[in-house]
Design a protein around this motif. Sequence first.
Motif, PDB file in Angstrom:
ATOM      1  N   PHE A  33       0.695  -1.161  -0.007  1.00 11.26           N
ATOM      2  CA  PHE A  33      -0.171   0.016  -0.050  1.00 11.26           C
ATOM      3  C   PHE A  33       0.916   1.305  -0.084  1.00 11.26           C
ATOM      4  N   GLY A  34       0.263   2.354  -0.582  1.00 13.76           N
ATOM      5  CA  GLY A  34       1.026   3.748  -0.594  1.00 13.76           C
ATOM      6  C   GLY A  34       0.150   5.001  -0.455  1.00 13.76           C
ATOM      7  N   HIS A  35       0.622   6.112  -0.133  1.00 13.24           N
ATOM      8  CA  HIS A  35      -0.322   7.157  -0.306  1.00 13.24           C
ATOM      9  C   HIS A  35      -0.401   7.853  -1.704  1.00 13.24           C
ATOM     10  N   ASP A  36       0.472   7.273  -2.590  1.00 16.11           N
ATOM     11  CA  ASP A  36       0.271   7.700  -3.899  1.00 16.11           C
ATOM     12  C   ASP A  36       1.183   6.813  -4.701  1.00 16.11           C
ATOM     13  N   VAL A  37       1.367   6.908  -6.056  1.00 14.51           N
ATOM     14  CA  VAL A  37       2.141   6.031  -7.063  1.00 14.51           C
ATOM     15  C   VAL A  37       3.057   6.840  -7.794  1.00 14.51           C
ATOM     16  N   ASP A  38       4.502   6.623  -7.554  1.00 15.80           N
ATOM     17  CA  ASP A  38       5.343   7.670  -8.389  1.00 15.80           C
ATOM     18  C   ASP A  38       6.095   6.967  -9.521  1.00 15.80           C
ATOM     19  N   PHE A  39       5.912   7.546 -10.457  1.00 14.79           N
ATOM     20  CA  PHE A  39       6.696   7.300 -11.918  1.00 14.79           C
ATOM     21  C   PHE A  39       7.933   8.196 -12.154  1.00 14.79           C
ATOM     22  N   ILE A  40       8.721   7.681 -13.014  1.00 11.20           N
ATOM     23  CA  ILE A  40       9.962   8.402 -13.672  1.00 11.20           C
ATOM     24  C   ILE A  40       9.574   8.193 -15.265  1.00 11.20           C
ATOM     25  N   VAL A  41       9.641   9.077 -15.916  1.00  6.97           N
ATOM     26  CA  VAL A  41       9.171   8.930 -17.415  1.00  6.97           C
ATOM     27  C   VAL A  41      10.709   9.609 -17.997  1.00  6.97           C
ATOM     28  N   THR A  42      11.169   8.985 -19.074  1.00  5.40           N
ATOM     29  CA  THR A  42      12.177   9.775 -19.705  1.00  5.40           C
ATOM     30  C   THR A  42      12.194   9.438 -21.362  1.00  5.40           C
ATOM     31  N   THR A  43      13.371  10.106 -21.681  1.00  3.32           N
ATOM     32  CA  THR A  43      13.003   9.771 -23.398  1.00  3.32           C
ATOM     33  C   THR A  43      14.418   9.448 -23.567  1.00  3.32           C
ATOM     34  N   PRO A  44      14.670   8.597 -24.696  1.00  9.12           N
ATOM     35  CA  PRO A  44      16.268   8.162 -24.867  1.00  9.12           C
ATOM     36  C   PRO A  44      17.128   9.511 -25.607  1.00  9.12           C
ATOM     37  N   GLU A  45      16.212  10.102 -26.157  1.00  8.01           N
ATOM     38  CA  GLU A  45      16.927  11.358 -26.956  1.00  8.01           C
ATOM     39  C   GLU A  45      17.124  12.803 -25.759  1.00  8.01           C
ATOM     40  N   LEU A  46      18.374  12.918 -25.449  1.00  8.96           N
ATOM     41  CA  LEU A  46      18.461  14.203 -24.217  1.00  8.96           C
ATOM     42  C   LEU A  46      17.927  15.342 -24.845  1.00  8.96           C
ATOM     43  N   GLY A  47      17.019  15.853 -24.118  1.00 11.86           N
ATOM     44  CA  GLY A  47      16.425  17.106 -24.416  1.00 11.86           C
ATOM     45  C   GLY A  47      14.678  16.966 -24.782  1.00 11.86           C
ATOM     46  N   GLU A  48      14.460  15.905 -25.355  1.00 18.71           N
ATOM     47  CA  GLU A  48      12.945  15.475 -25.398  1.00 18.71           C
ATOM     48  C   GLU A  48      12.185  15.510 -24.414  1.00 18.71           C
ATOM     49  N   GLU A  49      12.841  15.217 -23.141  1.00 13.04           N
ATOM     50  CA  GLU A  49      12.185  15.260 -21.747  1.00 13.04           C
ATOM     51  C   GLU A  49      11.282  16.473 -21.710  1.00 13.04           C
ATOM     52  N   GLU A  50      12.038  17.432 -21.989  1.00 17.04           N
ATOM     53  CA  GLU A  50      11.375  18.898 -21.936  1.00 17.04           C
ATOM     54  C   GLU A  50       9.877  19.044 -21.972  1.00 17.04           C
ATOM     55  N   SER A  51       9.493  18.336 -23.215  1.00 17.44           N
ATOM     56  CA  SER A  51       8.011  18.700 -23.466  1.00 17.44           C
ATOM     57  C   SER A  51       7.317  17.332 -23.060  1.00 17.44           C
ATOM     58  N   LEU A  52       7.999  16.453 -22.503  1.00 16.77           N
ATOM     59  CA  LEU A  52       7.389  15.188 -22.559  1.00 16.77           C
ATOM     60  C   LEU A  52       6.138  15.403 -21.171  1.00 16.77           C
ATOM     61  N   LEU A  53       6.174  15.843 -20.129  1.00 17.35           N
ATOM     62  CA  LEU A  53       5.244  16.060 -19.027  1.00 17.35           C
ATOM     63  C   LEU A  53       4.162  16.824 -19.773  1.00 17.35           C
ATOM     64  N   PRO A  54       4.325  17.981 -20.061  1.00 23.99           N
ATOM     65  CA  PRO A  54       3.265  18.942 -20.422  1.00 23.99           C
ATOM     66  C   PRO A  54       2.368  18.122 -21.524  1.00 23.99           C
ATOM     67  N   ASN A  55       3.009  17.284 -22.585  1.00 21.14           N
ATOM     68  CA  ASN A  55       2.316  16.566 -23.498  1.00 21.14           C
ATOM     69  C   ASN A  55       1.346  15.362 -22.808  1.00 21.14           C
ATOM     70  N   VAL A  56       1.952  14.958 -21.887  1.00 25.65           N
ATOM     71  CA  VAL A  56       1.433  13.703 -21.201  1.00 25.65           C
ATOM     72  C   VAL A  56       0.018  14.255 -20.327  1.00 25.65           C
TER      73      VAL A  56
END
Length: 372
Positions: free
Chosen positions: A203-226
């Motif tokens: 059990f937990g109080h939330d669920v935590d995830f790490i998301v990233t992209t293989p292409e450096l810099g692409e992570e910048e727009s990742l969360l806003p798009n998700v």
Amino acid sequence: PTEGSPLTPVATVSRYACQRRTTLENHNKKFTDAFEVLAESYEFNNMERPCLAFRRATSVLKSLPCAVRCLGATQDLPCLGQHTKKVIEEVLQCGRSFEVEELLSDERYQTFKLFTSVFGVGPKTAEKWFCRGLRSFSDILTDHSIHLNRMQQSGFLHHGDISRAVSAAEARSLRSVIDGAVHCVTPAATVALTGGFHRGKEFGHDVDFIVTTPELGEEESLLPNVIDELKKQGILLYCNYQASTFDMRKLPNHHFEAMDNFAKCFLILRLESSQVEGGLHCAEGDIRGWRAVRVDLVSPPVDRYAFALLGWTGSRQFERDLRRFAQVERGMILDNHALYDKKKKEFLAASTEKDIFAHLGLEYMEPWQRNA
Ligand code: CTP
Ligand code: MN
Ligand code: MN
Ligand code: MN
């Protein structure tokens, strides 16, 4: 031979949680439950040192392979001071600690506990409200001189659901929800479960995830798009997005309480009952057909992935001691972004968690052994 007898050498217990394999099996719950109340009460009173002392003691007892049955068994353990030993003695003799019992029925403790159970309310806000004479949720919600920020408004709105534990089955279902949204916006991106569920918690109080992209810099727009995608799916109940302020030239910060600078978001999502094997863990939600859940997403640049994963896997006490160990024993500074060697004046790169343990000269520990 009896426990603690001079004929049975007992392996010494390290002062650092990162050198103690700590599983979820806690043989000393009756002591650690008491310590946690005391630690919390000190936290509510802004007394950092005794709070940390009780958290450290809790963590030491959690790492033991068996229950403490007499005070003598604690004599060679690190991080146990007079106050903690007094509590252990009381629990051994009476089955409970009077100091803890008193706290549990104390108005200030109870009110802080209630107020800080709201998403977006920490000890500072709880203190402010308590000092104004407020004692209940209805006191707060009917006091029109109180301004609630957006996070707190959502916290109150969804309090019933998000104050209920999230189950491992719910976490699995959320994983496929997040997987779906991430791959929809960036097919090459990766999603990893972290936090308590990655350490094997039920059990937990939330669920935590790490998301990233293989292409450096692409992570910048990742969360806003998700986030847009989750909104489109109609399951985004609340979102606090913080853009990256990560500066790779900056030295790491050994102060644990300092937050990391990666792009992240603190969410409340709507989870459908039909998507969870065995149904929701929240009875009201099961009747309603859905429940609200807290989800955290963090998206580091791929070259910092190992540091972010190590930092977000926890436990909090494990992380505190990793940093303290790095600083005190190795002259290095570790945080969620990087590891810096102060003598060599250089950053130490890592592509896996194992690399970081190796740089620190620590034996590798699996996530399920980090439940300090
Ligand atoms: N963390 C962090 N920075 C934040 C928030 C969290 O580094 N801004 C790290 C914490 O150090 C912790 C991990 O992320 O180790 C997970 O945090 P949290 O979700 O609060 O705790 P869990 O261990 O997952 O426990 P719970 O089941 O209560 O969620
Ligand atoms: Mn968590
Ligand atoms: Mn979290
Ligand atoms: Mn310092």
